[in-house]
Design an enzyme around this catalytic site. Structure first.
Site, short mmCIF file in Angstrom:
data_model
loop_
_atom_site.label_atom_id
_atom_site.label_comp_id
_atom_site.label_asym_id
_atom_site.label_seq_id
_atom_site.Cartn_x
_atom_site.Cartn_y
_atom_site.Cartn_z
N GLU A 7 -7.08 -1.11 -1.53
CA GLU A 7 -7.99 -0.29 -0.72
C GLU A 7 -8.39 0.99 -1.43
O GLU A 7 -9.48 1.51 -1.23
CB GLU A 7 -7.30 0.05 0.61
CG GLU A 7 -8.23 0.50 1.70
CD GLU A 7 -7.58 0.46 3.07
OE1 GLU A 7 -7.73 1.45 3.80
OE2 GLU A 7 -6.92 -0.55 3.40
N ASP A 103 -4.52 -2.23 2.52
CA ASP A 103 -3.43 -1.80 3.40
C ASP A 103 -3.08 -2.90 4.40
O ASP A 103 -3.96 -3.57 4.94
CB ASP A 103 -3.83 -0.52 4.15
CG ASP A 103 -3.78 0.70 3.24
OD1 ASP A 103 -3.42 0.55 2.05
OD2 ASP A 103 -4.11 1.80 3.71
N TYR A 301 5.51 2.56 5.22
CA TYR A 301 4.13 2.54 5.70
C TYR A 301 3.95 3.36 6.97
O TYR A 301 4.70 3.17 7.95
CB TYR A 301 3.71 1.08 5.95
CG TYR A 301 2.25 0.91 6.26
CD1 TYR A 301 1.30 1.02 5.27
CD2 TYR A 301 1.82 0.61 7.55
CE1 TYR A 301 -0.05 0.86 5.54
CE2 TYR A 301 0.49 0.44 7.84
CZ TYR A 301 -0.45 0.56 6.84
OH TYR A 301 -1.79 0.40 7.11
#
Length: 720
Positions: A7, A103, A301
């Site tokens: 990304e 992601d 994350y």
């Protein structure tokens, strides 16, 4: 050859380092059987209405609703170069498969697939799905790539969310803007969030405080209070009776042992709430800091809605807890018992587990982190240590006293085991409130009689509702509609952990709400513009319950349990009914802010030929349907170390270009001279570019690395 697409460039470079991919090219790296490239965010986006039909370039009530039968997509004007690089890489004969490494979430899936589809690629795709940027997690992820088909429903949910937001935003914004002759931006999630702030402010303004009175008995051993009374005379009568009596009898004493379980680790929303309450960070700041920590391999994350870990993580917790204590000094003098079972529950982990520090902290210098990142890391680290600790245990004593026929009560508590609170308070000492009950009550037995040393009236008044802070607004967004949803519904509320910060920022940027207060205790209040919008927007657009229901259905689409076509049909049907049945609110003109008057005309619009006039926030085309604008607070020129001035704006409009001296490279800090040009983009927005003077080649390279074609457009005509 496998093509890896991430990304962001920074993530691509991290993956390349782990995989040993070292040869650098323009927009990608190559080596060892891999090509690593990146998307730079959203390369492909939904087309504007006028790209479906030219007549939509003008906002007309008669053209509504605009609901595409077949959806069109375009390449973002600012990222065409990177898109072309990806397209060529996908078409290379030696590329036999592609790995989606965007992601691991709904948006990441959408970003990749839109590019893949727009390029017309048919090559097989695998999916990297990881929750940590540690080298070991990256290696393990690439060793266990998943089939693309596992994420088809996730992609369908992302499409539904994007297209629903487009339908609601485009149609509702144009509907209300046409009817009220003011630009009124409306959004599927933004407007219900605004409505909550507006309603809270209305409740505060309408609130009228009412006095109340309580009688306080004071003895050498304890003091207690009676019930609230509205009349002071009533309280005064009780005071006289008690003073006459002179003593009070202990009618009841109860003692219970209680405990508070350790808090769970953070998900994104709970982290944002604590960071706002304790440090004054906005939700967006906290997300940005945590994202940076994630990319530095220090935390897992961030965009997660889970507060648990999976069963396979239990074994690593004791060593991780020890590392955190050693590397950060948090509770370094305490022996923390690791009760892993308190935070292990794989059934409650959706896409990603809770946010926790990684093992990489042993190789990092936490003290050298920027202050914001350091503060957020400390919150995350402290919370994990607390979450595996002992329960906080205390003994609560409740005392009931009788005097002159009236009952008075008090409570106190004695700490038996500070447990996890000792860890938390070693980092964040508590602030004791004046109204807090005493920590302890002296040993008193039932039936004993105490001599009164004083009896007095305590006066107070009812409190108004409090202004929203980002902490409390996030809480409301998370729980919106919960009362009207079944208990078994998993995700309640409006927005998602990943989007709520952006919604709040958008409301501020568009002038619907504003932050007030000092640096660490800002609250959110609605503006006149926000109040006006909520006044004229009907219930179905501003209803948190309806929006929360849509969010739950999107989650069911993601799980493959709800038909995407049915969801889109509901959205389209609601908007069609709104356009057909909505009637303008009478007298609303008095609520709406007056139009901003145009100032000096500096030239003709390069896009449509109308006048460009100076206004409060910049220089705008006087044709309300044109998107050309040059903003005073101009991000493009900030990147160059320059400010937009009236003289510069006029020169750009009249000549199309202007010389700039001593521009600064963000990456190297070096200065250079260049000529900036402005021209209309695909949709009439202002697009800037640079032409470099001789000797500026080195700066050209630095500039390209630091600025990837920023497009400036008028948010006044952008659908929310």
């Amino acid at each position: 050859m496998k093509l890896i697409i991430t990304e962001k460039p920074s993530v691509g470079q991290a993956y390349a380092k782990v995989l040993g991919v070292r040869d650098r090219h323009d927009g990608y790296l190559e080596g060892g059987g891999y090509i690593v490239s990146w998307c730079v965010g959203h390369l492909v986006e939904l087309s504007e209405p006028e790209e479906y039909d030219g007549r939509y370039s003008k906002w007309e009530y008669a053209d509504l609703p605009i609901i595409p039968e077949e959806w069109k997509y375009r390449v973002s004007s600012g990222t065409k170069k990177q898109f072309e690089i990806l397209k060529k890489l996908m078409a290379r004969a030696d590329v036999d498969s592609i790995c989606n490494c965007c992601d691991a979430g709904r948006e990441g899936e959408l970003i990749f697939r839109l590019v893949y589809n727009k390029c017309g690629c048919k090559k097989p795709v695998e999916r990297l799905w990881i929750s940590s940027m540690e080298d070991s997690a990256i290696k393990e992820g690439f060793e266990n790539l998943r089939p693309r088909t596992e994420y088809d429903s996730l992609y369908e949910a992302a499409l539904c969310r994007e297209r629903a937001d487009w339908i609601v935003g485009i149609n509702a914004t144009r509907l209300f803007s046409c009817l009220y002759r003011h630009t009124l931006n409306v959004g599927r999630v933004m407007t219900p969030t605004l409505a909550m702030v507006v309603m809270r402010e209305a409740a505060i303004k309408a609130f009228k405080p009412e006095p109340f009175y309580t009688v306080q008995l004071i003895t050498d051993q304890v003091q207690a209070g009676g019930e609230r009374m509205k009349e002071r005379n009533q309280a005064a009568e009780i005071v006289e009776k008690c003073r006459t009596a002179g003593t009070a009898r202990i009618s009841k004493v109860t003692q219970k042992e209680k405990s508070e379980k350790a808090p769970l680790p953070y998900d994104l929303t709970s982290l944002q709430r604590d960071a706002n309450r304790m440090m004054g960070f906005t939700a967006q700041q906290t997300l940005d800091y945590t994202q940076s920590l994630y990319e530095k391999k220090l935390v897992t994350y961030p965009r997660t809605d889970s507060r648990y870990l999976t069963e396979d993580m239990a074994g690593m917790l004791p060593k991780l807890v020890q590392k955190i204590q050693e590397e950060t000094g948090i509770a370094a003098d305490k022996s923390i018992p690791v009760h892993a079972q308190q935070i292990i529950n794989g059934k409650k982990v959706t896409d990603h587990h809770a946010i926790i520090p990684t093992n990489s902290i042993q190789r990092a210098s936490i003290s050298e982190l920027p202050s914001g990142e350091k503060a957020v890391f400390q919150l995350i680290a402290t919370r994990l240590l607390c979450s595996v600790g002992d329960s906080f245990r205390y003994s609560e004593t409740a005392v009931e006293m009788e005097c002159a026929g009236e009952i008075f009560t008090t409570k106190g508590r004695t700490i038996l085991d500070p447990g996890w609170k000792a860890i938390q308070e070693s980092v964040y000492p508590p602030k004791k409130e004046k109204s807090e009950e005493p920590d302890t009550i002296q040993a008193i037995s039932e039936g004993s009689v105490l001599i009164l040393s004083d009896v007095k009236i305590k006066e107070g008044q009812t409190s108004s509702p409090k202004h929203f802070t980002e902490d409390t607004l996030l809480q409301m967004m998370e729980s919106a509609g919960a009362e009207e949803m079944p208990d078994e519904v998993e995700r309640k509320g409006i927005g998602t952990p990943a989007t709520r910060a952006g919604i709040i920022e958008k409301l501020v940027q568009k002038g619907f709400i504003e932050r007030r207060g000092d640096k660490k205790s800002k609250h959110l209040v609605s503006t006149d513009k926000g109040d006006a919008l909520v006044t004229v927007v009907p219930e179905q657009i501003q209803s948190p319950s309806l929006t929360a229901d849509w969010e739950e259905k999107l989650l069911e689409v993601e799980r493959g349990n709800y038909d995407p076509k049915t969801f889109m049909a509901e959205i389209s049907g609601m908007i069609t009914g709104l356009v057909k049945n909505y009637e303008a609110v009478k007298g609303a003109d008095t609520l709406l802010p007056s139009r901003e008057k145009s100032g000096k005309v500096i030239g003709s619009c390069p896009s449509c030929g109308s006048d460009i006039a100076e206004m409060q926030k910049g220089w705008f085309c006087t044709n309300k349907n044109c998107r050309f604008a040059i903003w005073r607070d101009n991000n493009y020129f900030k990147k160059l170390g320059k400010k937009m001035t009236p003289q510069l704006a006029e020169q750009l409009i009249r000549k199309g270009s202007a010389p700039l001296k001593n521009c600064r490279s963000e990456r190297t800090g070096k200065t250079y001279n260049a000529t900036v040009t402005v021209s209309p983009g695909q949709n009439g927005e202002a697009v800037f570019s640079l032409q470099f003077d001789k000797g500026g080649k080195a700066c050209r390279k630095a500039f390209v690395l630091s600025i990837v074609s920023i497009t400036i457009c008028s948010v006044f005509l952008t659908a929310a």
